[in-house]
Design an enzyme around this catalytic site. Structure first.
Site, mmCIF file in Angstrom:
data_model
loop_
_atom_site.group_PDB
_atom_site.id
_atom_site.type_symbol
_atom_site.label_atom_id
_atom_site.label_comp_id
_atom_site.label_asym_id
_atom_site.label_seq_id
_atom_site.Cartn_x
_atom_site.Cartn_y
_atom_site.Cartn_z
ATOM 1 N N CYS A 59 -20.959 -51.017 -70.866
ATOM 2 C CA CYS A 59 -19.794 -50.239 -71.063
ATOM 3 C C CYS A 59 -18.779 -50.816 -72.100
ATOM 4 O O CYS A 59 -18.292 -52.059 -71.904
ATOM 5 C CB CYS A 59 -19.207 -50.038 -69.740
ATOM 6 S SG CYS A 59 -17.354 -49.735 -69.688
ATOM 7 N N CYS A 62 -15.445 -51.415 -70.924
ATOM 8 C CA CYS A 62 -15.045 -52.746 -70.174
ATOM 9 C C CYS A 62 -15.106 -54.215 -70.863
ATOM 10 O O CYS A 62 -14.473 -54.853 -70.613
ATOM 11 C CB CYS A 62 -16.607 -52.910 -69.157
ATOM 12 S SG CYS A 62 -16.950 -51.426 -68.178
#
Length: 729
Positions: A59, A62
């Site tokens: 991600c 993230c």
């Protein structure tokens, strides 16, 4: 002034007490490695809530939060005081069950829990540090919690801050239409005076997605009033982004459909751009120039104007244009290459994943694929390597660097080729007797579309040990054949070659060691080819060492190759040679010939029926041929009563007199006393090279008394004596 040891200790302890808390906060958010039960217990003990960052390793947002937000001091100051902080990989270990329990469906998702495990608040998505802290702070405040926002909104409260948070809450929880309705109703009820106020600017920055929105129209129409209340830079930046977003639709390489409609839209957009009269409109002007050419639908002119205007554009604009070049794959080669060149010159407009996207589009336009090699190096932390390979007959050389004990290189191409890597670093270089350096090197395969991960055990003055970790099947089989299956004889000779370079010797002084290594390699390679019909490397090696096999066996091996391997360049070479050799294989009748020998006598195969005939195809120019003649003379003396020896020479000169001179000189020098034929003479009526399908020198053909070919021996290292001994003795 004298300070006692006790005072020094007190001052030192005070400094530690002050510095340690500050340094811990300065490090950002303190994420603790705890199980859920341990986190709940610690939260209860410290009377804190629990903050969970649900993330995945793939991600991007993230990673952005981890590297750019959670590392900031002000973020750590707040989160470390209020929460027990946890990072949870939603795809590993306990994180899988926790993600299910708390219904995590997007990443990153941030969940706040009480010490008893009940949920207080959640939000998702990456945000700047200040905005993120404010979001969490409000989320756990009863007044600003989802329940608090709903309660206050239903009671009729309509402050700008409440409307902003309430609309955002609806959108984050999936009620997009309700969130938009909240904004529309609020905007419609505002007076003209309040619509331009700074406290309501959020309506335009957060909830106006494009210049077609009525709120955007309002700002364009009342730009001066907005500038007066909010400042020119803030207002024009927003107007610029709306216009830029719209103009990008007209500069894309993607197919322009419904040209008439698009031209009408384009005219209206140009009017909007000119009416806005932005102070920083130079970029829009450059984009406008590209759009004008693009609408005419000439791809060549479009790429030319892109190259001309690109220096005036922001990186994000160039990226947006370049990423659309993928649709040009169906264009002609000139357009594809021009687009690929433009991409190559502008790869630096992006980083990380986006740069990889542009790189992939560029390779696709050129019909290439990427090969990536990663190799862990145990003996040197950093240095340079030279990669060498041959591409379409050209010698290629590239220089790469490695660092942190890791070699990581990417190469692109259309064809699978073998390559070599030589390490250039002092830790691995071995001085030689001649004053040069011996640098370790190893071989590998460049396989477009594959990757290879290797481990290299390197030692100064030693043969590299190459170990396979993971990757594609072609690279795997190459390592298996050339390193995993390396025989003791090959290992010994490889080390001998390195020692010889270091000591300044002559490797030609070790013919026996070479022969043992060659024989071992031949046995190993032939066995690999026989046992791995699905391997690209097996097909490649069979094409390279075609002469090692009886062609009847070669045909059997070839028949077991899958269609994709038969169709590659090596498979096609094998098929062609098999087809040409059908009439010349072992077990087939030998073609009759009639040629004049050196003494002018006619030599005919038909007249030699009832005897074995050994044909030796050679030339004065062929060193391996000449090197095999001493042994051939020994065989002649041993078998001349049972076998008719005939040498057939092919000279690489056009002049017949010159050919005859070279041939006769070589025959005399080599002491060949049996029947000698020069194929150059009378070749137009009887070409023995073509008659016996000779494609390599030396080649020996043995014909039995019935005129059947019983052996074909290609190359100077094949011992005809072993064949004669088996058939005749």
């Amino acid at each position: 002034m004298v300070i006692s040891n006790m005072k020094i200790k007190l001052v030192f302890c005070w400094m530690i007490a002050v510095i340690l808390p500050l340094s811990s906060f300065a490090q950002g958010v303190d994420f603790k490695e705890l199980t859920m039960q341990e986190a709940l217990a610690l939260a209860g003990k410290e009377k804190k809530m629990i903050f969970i960052d649900f993330y995945t390793t793939w991600c991007g947002p993230c990673k952005m939060m981890s590297s750019e937000v959670f590392t900031q001091e002000q973020v750590g100051t707040y989160f470390n005081r209020v929460f027990v902080n946890m990072k949870v990989d939603a795809e590993k270990g306990e994180g899988v069950e926790l993600a299910k329990k708390y219904q995590v469906r997007a990443y990153p998702t941030f969940v706040v829990l009480r010490a008893d495990g009940t949920e207080v608040y959640r939000t998702s998505g990456a945000r700047p540090a200040e905005e993120f802290v404010d979001k969490i702070r409000k989320g756990i405040d009863p007044k600003w919690s989802p329940e608090g926002l709903n309660r206050r909104y239903k009671k009729g409260e309509r402050t700008p801050e409440l409307v902003n948070e309430y609309a955002l809450l609806q959108m984050e929880t999936g009620n997009i239409e309700l969130g938009n309705q909240v904004i529309r109703e609020y905007f419609d009820k505002l007076s003209a005076k309040k619509r331009v106020k700074p406290e309501n600017f959020f309506l335009y920055t957060r909830y106006t997605l494009n210049y077609g929105d009525p709120k955007a129209d309002y700002m364009f129409a009342h730009k001066d009033r907005f500038v007066k209340e909010n400042g020119r830079e803030k207002v024009e930046s927003l107007l610029y982004n709306w216009l830029r977003q719209q103009i990008m639709l007209f500069v894309s390489a993607r197919v322009v459909s419904n040209t008439e409609v698009n031209e009408e839209k384009w005219i209206r957009l140009k009017e909007k751009i000119h009416d806005a009269a932005l102070a920083n409109g130079e970029v829009l002007t450059a984009l406008e120039g590209i759009a004008e050419v693009r609408l005419k639908n000439s791809m060549k002119d479009y790429l030319d104007i892109c190259r001309e205007k690109f220096p005036q554009l922001e990186d994000r604009d160039r990226f947006s244009i370049l990423v659309g070049f993928g649709v040009l794959k169906e264009q002609n080669e000139e357009i594809r290459q021009a687009a690929a060149d433009l991409l190559r010159d502008n790869l630096n407009v992006a980083e990380g994943f986006n740069k990889r996207v542009l790189y992939s589009i560029m390779l696709d336009l050129e019909g290439k694929k990427e090969f990536r090699l990663r190799a862990a190096i145990d003996a040197a932390e950093k240095g340079k390597v030279i990669v060498t390979y041959s591409s379409k007959g050209k010698f290629m050389q590239e220089e790469h660097e490695f660092d942190n004990y890791m070699l990581d290189i990417s190469m692109a191409g259309k064809d699978t080729v073998s390559a070599g890597i030589r390490f250039l670093c002092d830790e691995l270089a071995m001085p030689t007797a001649e004053g040069t350096k011996q640098n370790p090197h190893f071989s590998f395969m460049i396989v477009p579309g594959e990757f290879a991960v290797l481990k290299l055990d390197l030692e100064k003055g030693k043969v590299p040990v190459v170990k396979w970790e993971k990757g594609g099947p072609v690279s795997r089989d190459f390592v298996r054949l050339n390193y995993d299956l390396l025989t003791p004889e090959e290992k010994a000779y490889n080390q001998l070659m390195i020692d010889n370079v270091i000591q300044g010797g002559d490797i030609r002084n070790y013919p026996e060691e070479f022969q043992r290594s060659f024989d071992a390699n031949k046995r190993k390679t032939m066995e690999f080819i026989r046992n791995n019909p699905d391997s690209y490397i097996a097909v490649m090696k069979l094409a390279e060492h075609y002469i090692w096999f009886d062609e009847n066996e070669t045909e059997d091996i070839y028949s077991r190759f899958p269609a994709n391997l038969k169709g590659n360049s090596y498979g096609r070479i094998i098929a062609q040679r098999l087809k040409r050799s059908q009439d010349f294989r072992i077990g087939m009748p030998a073609k009759n010939f009639e040629k004049k020998d050196m003494n002018g006598e006619t030599v005919s195969l038909e007249k030699l029926r009832g005897k074995y005939v050994l044909l030796d195809f050679w030339g004065s120019w062929c060193a391996p041929c000449r090197a095999s003649h001493p042994h051939l003379k020994e065989l002649y003396e041993k078998y001349k009563k049972q076998v008719v020896f005939i040498n057939v020479a092919q000279e690489n000169v056009k002049d017949q007199n010159e050919a005859r001179k070279l041939w006769k000189t070589a025959v005399k020098e080599d002491g060949l006393t049996w029947t000698q034929i020069l194929n150059n003479e009378g070749r137009e009526t009887c070409d023995m090279i073509r008659l016996f399908n000779i494609y390599s020198f030396p080649t020996k053909v043995l014909i039995d008394p019935n005129g059947i070919v019983v052996a074909r021996m290609v190359g100077g290292l094949v011992d005809a004596g072993e064949v004669l001994e088996k058939l005749i003795d």
